[in-house]
Design an enzyme around this catalytic site. Structure first.
Site, PDB file in Angstrom:
ATOM      1  N   ARG A  65      32.951  -9.619  -1.433  1.00 42.44           N
ATOM      2  CA  ARG A  65      33.422 -10.198  -0.166  1.00 42.44           C
ATOM      3  C   ARG A  65      33.418 -11.716  -0.205  1.00 42.44           C
ATOM      4  O   ARG A  65      34.182 -12.356   0.512  1.00 42.44           O
ATOM      5  CB  ARG A  65      32.599  -9.655   1.010  1.00 42.44           C
ATOM      6  N   GLU A 102      15.794  -5.549  -3.081  1.00 42.17           N
ATOM      7  CA  GLU A 102      14.669  -4.918  -2.393  1.00 42.17           C
ATOM      8  C   GLU A 102      14.090  -3.803  -3.266  1.00 42.17           C
ATOM      9  O   GLU A 102      12.889  -3.675  -3.432  1.00 42.17           O
ATOM     10  CB  GLU A 102      15.144  -4.369  -1.054  1.00 42.17           C
TER      11      GLU A 102
END
Ligand code: AMP
Length: 180
Positions: A65, A102
């Site tokens: 993006r 994460e």
């Protein structure tokens, strides 16, 4: 004088929150309604570029993006565009940086001849979350001898404190979600 056509609350209203995408527990910030809005998209590109006018030689976009925003920002600043991609996508010789997610890790690559030493580079992405992605992009460009002037993102998830991963870089974000 520069006069933004779209203010922060209007941007924020156009962003769509998608719960549990791409996996449970993630609140995904979907920017496609902003991209589809002629006035908002034009304003977004101008608002990302404007603070860096006259200070940049190349704009680097982070797959995928980031590409959508970085290419018109490069055009607005009258600079070249550099893709920073996921591993195995770039056809020429690359340098790579790994970074922590994460859960697990990921990598980014850049063509080793993408910048000349001393080039002033702006990094553009859609969202700054933990900052790991943008920090890896900064490291890649610095390894090639570029001067990273700044990181420009549309949305900053301020509650994740990505800013602290970019302490020595000018960070420009248009909407900051401080409280989550
Ligand atoms: P980070 O490395 O944690 O700063 O994550 C930033 C990258 O992950 C950017 O390239 C974003 O496109 C993507 N990203 C992270 N969190 C979100 C989110 N909540 N919504 C949309 N994209 C996200």
């Amino acid at each position: 004088m520069y006069n933004p056509a779209v203010d922060t609350p209007t941007y924020a209203k156009l962003v769509r929150d998608v719960v549990d995408f791409p996996e449970p527990g993630i609140l995904f910030k979907d920017i496609t309604p902003v991209l589809a809005d002629r006035q908002a998209f034009t304003a977004l590109v101008d608002d990302l570029a404007e603070p860096f006018a006259g200070r940049i030689d190349k704009v680097a976009g982070i797959e995928a993006r980031g590409f959508i925003l970085a290419t018109p920002v490069a055009e607005a600043l009258r600079t070249g565009f550099i893709p920073i991609r996921k591993p195995g996508k770039l056809p020429w010789k690359v340098v790579r940086e790994d970074y922590l997610l994460e859960y697990g890790q990921d990598s980014l690559e850049i063509h080793q001849d993408a910048v000349a030493a001393g080039d002033r580079v702006l990094i553009v992405d859609d969202v700054l979350a933990t900052g790991g992605t943008a920090a890896a992009a900064v490291r890649l460009l610095r390894r090639l001898g570029a001067e990273v002037v700044g990181v420009a993102v549309f949305l900053e998830l301020g509650f994740l404190d990505g800013k602290s991963a970019l302490q020595d870089v000018e960070l420009h974000s248009l909407v900051n979600y401080d409280g989550g």
